[in-house]
Design a protein around this motif. Structure first.
Motif, PDB file in Angstrom:
ATOM      1  N   THR A 128      38.936  44.569  52.104  1.00 13.00           N
ATOM      2  CA  THR A 128      38.839  43.820  50.855  1.00 13.00           C
ATOM      3  C   THR A 128      40.174  43.163  50.535  1.00 13.00           C
ATOM      4  O   THR A 128      41.216  43.830  50.572  1.00 13.00           O
TER       5      THR A 128
ATOM      6  N   GLN B 132      43.876  41.449  45.854  1.00  8.95           N
ATOM      7  CA  GLN B 132      43.633  41.120  44.460  1.00  8.95           C
ATOM      8  C   GLN B 132      42.203  41.434  44.049  1.00  8.95           C
ATOM      9  O   GLN B 132      41.938  41.927  42.943  1.00  8.95           O
ATOM     10  N   ARG B 133      41.251  41.182  44.954  1.00  8.47           N
ATOM     11  CA  ARG B 133      39.855  41.479  44.646  1.00  8.47           C
ATOM     12  C   ARG B 133      39.648  42.989  44.525  1.00  8.47           C
ATOM     13  O   ARG B 133      38.907  43.461  43.667  1.00  8.47           O
ATOM     14  N   LEU B 134      40.322  43.749  45.391  1.00  5.72           N
ATOM     15  CA  LEU B 134      40.191  45.197  45.335  1.00  5.72           C
ATOM     16  C   LEU B 134      40.725  45.742  44.017  1.00  5.72           C
ATOM     17  O   LEU B 134      40.101  46.611  43.387  1.00  5.72           O
TER      18      LEU B 134
ATOM     19  N   ARG C 260      40.914  44.166  41.177  1.00  7.03           N
ATOM     20  CA  ARG C 260      39.948  43.797  40.143  1.00  7.03           C
ATOM     21  C   ARG C 260      38.733  44.712  40.196  1.00  7.03           C
ATOM     22  O   ARG C 260      38.185  45.112  39.167  1.00  7.03           O
ATOM     23  N   PHE C 261      38.304  45.064  41.408  1.00  8.92           N
ATOM     24  CA  PHE C 261      37.158  45.964  41.569  1.00  8.92           C
ATOM     25  C   PHE C 261      37.476  47.341  40.988  1.00  8.92           C
ATOM     26  O   PHE C 261      36.669  47.932  40.260  1.00  8.92           O
TER      27      PHE C 261
ATOM     28  N   THR D  37      35.405  42.692  38.561  1.00  6.24           N
ATOM     29  CA  THR D  37      34.838  41.804  39.576  1.00  6.24           C
ATOM     30  C   THR D  37      33.466  41.298  39.146  1.00  6.24           C
ATOM     31  O   THR D  37      32.795  41.885  38.301  1.00  6.24           O
ATOM     32  N   SER D  38      33.047  40.204  39.764  1.00  3.16           N
ATOM     33  CA  SER D  38      31.732  39.638  39.499  1.00  3.16           C
ATOM     34  C   SER D  38      30.678  40.357  40.330  1.00  3.16           C
ATOM     35  O   SER D  38      30.997  41.101  41.271  1.00  3.16           O
TER      36      SER D  38
ATOM     37  N   ARG E  60      28.693  39.008  42.440  1.00  3.41           N
ATOM     38  CA  ARG E  60      28.790  38.491  43.809  1.00  3.41           C
ATOM     39  C   ARG E  60      29.896  39.193  44.583  1.00  3.41           C
ATOM     40  O   ARG E  60      29.707  39.563  45.748  1.00  3.41           O
ATOM     41  N   GLU E  61      31.062  39.374  43.953  1.00  2.00           N
ATOM     42  CA  GLU E  61      32.168  40.058  44.627  1.00  2.00           C
ATOM     43  C   GLU E  61      31.797  41.507  44.933  1.00  2.00           C
ATOM     44  O   GLU E  61      32.098  42.020  46.016  1.00  2.00           O
ATOM     45  N   GLU E  62      31.141  42.160  43.999  1.00  2.00           N
ATOM     46  CA  GLU E  62      30.756  43.552  44.201  1.00  2.00           C
ATOM     47  C   GLU E  62      29.709  43.690  45.315  1.00  2.00           C
ATOM     48  O   GLU E  62      29.719  44.651  46.079  1.00  2.00           O
TER      49      GLU E  62
ATOM     50  N   ILE F 106      31.612  43.533  48.538  1.00  2.00           N
ATOM     51  CA  ILE F 106      32.324  44.782  48.805  1.00  2.00           C
ATOM     52  C   ILE F 106      31.339  45.860  49.231  1.00  2.00           C
ATOM     53  O   ILE F 106      31.580  46.630  50.165  1.00  2.00           O
TER      54      ILE F 106
END
Length: 407
Positions: free
Chosen positions: A352, A355-357, A359-360, A365-366, A368-370, A373
């Motif tokens: 991941t 930065q996305r991690l 946020r998760f 996270t959104s 879609r991002e989740e 992941i």
């Protein structure tokens, strides 16, 4: 929630019970923005006051806590079970350490300097609704009884027992502030999870290293499991990690800290009266699957200040429903052993973007991002667990003493 209005002399718009991370963060936000007058009730010096604690969070810097930040790290590292290191750069975010003594000193000074700020050293005995607001009855160190009245009370004291849960693990740890004879640490890198330690039969274990200088660091041993260890067991695990894994050579231990954090999918009551609210761990601010609390407390404090300013009806949740649902599935999967904890968390960091991690892990996270992941996790075991969790009964679990600190 009605907009706050200035009351008569001797009262405050808000009384905050408890001077830990949650209570002081909310008071700091309220006096800093001028939203409300605030009285903070803290235990007097003595056994009721906790020892110095460490809180960590990631942030892009420039917030109003800079004066209390002890150290920052631009890079994060995870050591997999096979010993392989993975270093990530979460720029523009940095990992930041706040020590409770510095944080208290900062917020206490701001309370003293604010026209509507007040700090009271006393034991809060009862909190209850009264017509037009709430009251807190306190006992001073000299034995005198005081009654504080306010429009709202925000109570951060630990719950006497945790609410019923489908799954409850504990994040329990002991850490040493060590000083080595030679430089052994890289001050630019924080080791969040080092799985090169023996794994328990149930749950998972990891090391955690926060360098403060080439020859100084906080070194911790942490477990996610059902029951804490004894202090001698923590000491043995820490000794093995410092000597056999980190190979620190000759070192001394300047101080130690130890704690237990609930990792639970329990439903924490956010409101215990018309004008009384729970905050901090007692209000559900601790993220169930990671134990992180400090960043959520900052966001929740901002949200409460906004609600008071705008006159909104309720205090928002510290975490969104979707994040809590995902955490409930992960907790159950870890507790049943359906997923390998070290492999799972190492995989998250490996697959991941940093930065996305972050946020998760912060629940930002959104969908879609989740989804993306989730497809990189063990899909079969996680799906099976997701289908099972809604039908599990909630039951009462033992509730050891809790405190906020980094995992």
């Amino acid at each position: 929630m009605d907009p706050v209005t200035r009351g008569p002399a001797g009262t405050s718009d808000v009384v905050v019970v408890g001077g830990g991370a949650a209570g002081l963060s909310l008071a700091n936000r309220l006096v800093g923005t001028g939203v409300a007058t605030v009285t903070v009730v803290e235990p007097p010096d003595g056994p009721a006051r906790p020892a110095e604690r460490t809180w960590c969070y990631w942030d892009q810097g420039g917030d109003d806590l800079d004066e209390a930040v002890t150290a920052t790290w631009p890079l994060l590292r995870v050591h997999g079970p096979d010993g392989s290191p993975l270093t990530v750069d979460p720029a523009p975010s940095r990992y930041r350490m706040v020590r409770s003594t510095a944080f208290e000193r900062l917020v206490h000074a701001r309370l003293e300097g604010a026209p509507g700020g007040r700090l009271l050293r006393a034991t809060a005995d009862t909190v209850r609704d009264v017509p037009g607001g709430a009251e807190v009855r306190c006992t001073t160190p000299g034995g005198r009884t005081l009654t504080l009245r306010s429009r709202y009370v925000f109570d951060s004291r630990p719950l006497p027992a945790l609410p019923p849960a489908r799954t409850q693990l504990l994040q329990h740890f002991r850490g040493w502030f060590v000083r080595t004879r030679a430089g052994r640490f890289d001050p630019a890198v924080a080791d969040l999870m080092d799985f090169r330690v023996p794994q328990p039969r149930h749950g998972l274990a990891f090391g955690y290293v926060l360098p403060l200088a080439p020859d100084r660091a906080l070194v911790e041993y942490t477990e996610f499991s059902r029951t804490p260890l004894t202090t001698p067991q923590y000491e043995a695990a820490l000794g093995h990690y410092a000597r056999a894994v980190l190979r620190l050579g000759e070192f001394t231990v300047d101080s130690a800290e130890q704690g237990v954090i609930p990792m639970t999918d329990a439903r924490f009551p956010r409101r215990t009266g018309a004008s009384v609210f729970r905050i901090g761990t007692a209000g559900g601010a601790t993220r169930p699957a990671t134990g992180y609390t400090f960043a959520a407390v900052q966001r929740h404090s901002r949200a409460i200040a906004d609600a008071l300013r705008d006159g909104r009806a309720t205090v928002p949740r510290p975490h969104g429903r979707r994040a809590l649902a995902m955490d409930a599935v992960l907790l159950r999967a870890l507790d049943t052993g359906r997923i390998d904890g070290p492999a799972f968390f190492t995989g998250l960091f490996r697959r991941t973007p940093p930065q996305r991690l972050l946020r998760f892990l912060d629940g930002a996270t959104s969908v879609r991002e989740e989804w993306g992941i989730g497809l990189r996790t063990p899909v079969g075991p996680m799906l099976r667990t997701a289908l099972e969790v809604p039908f599990l009964p909630r039951r009462t679990h033992p509730a050891p003493g809790t405190r906020e600190s980094p995992p």
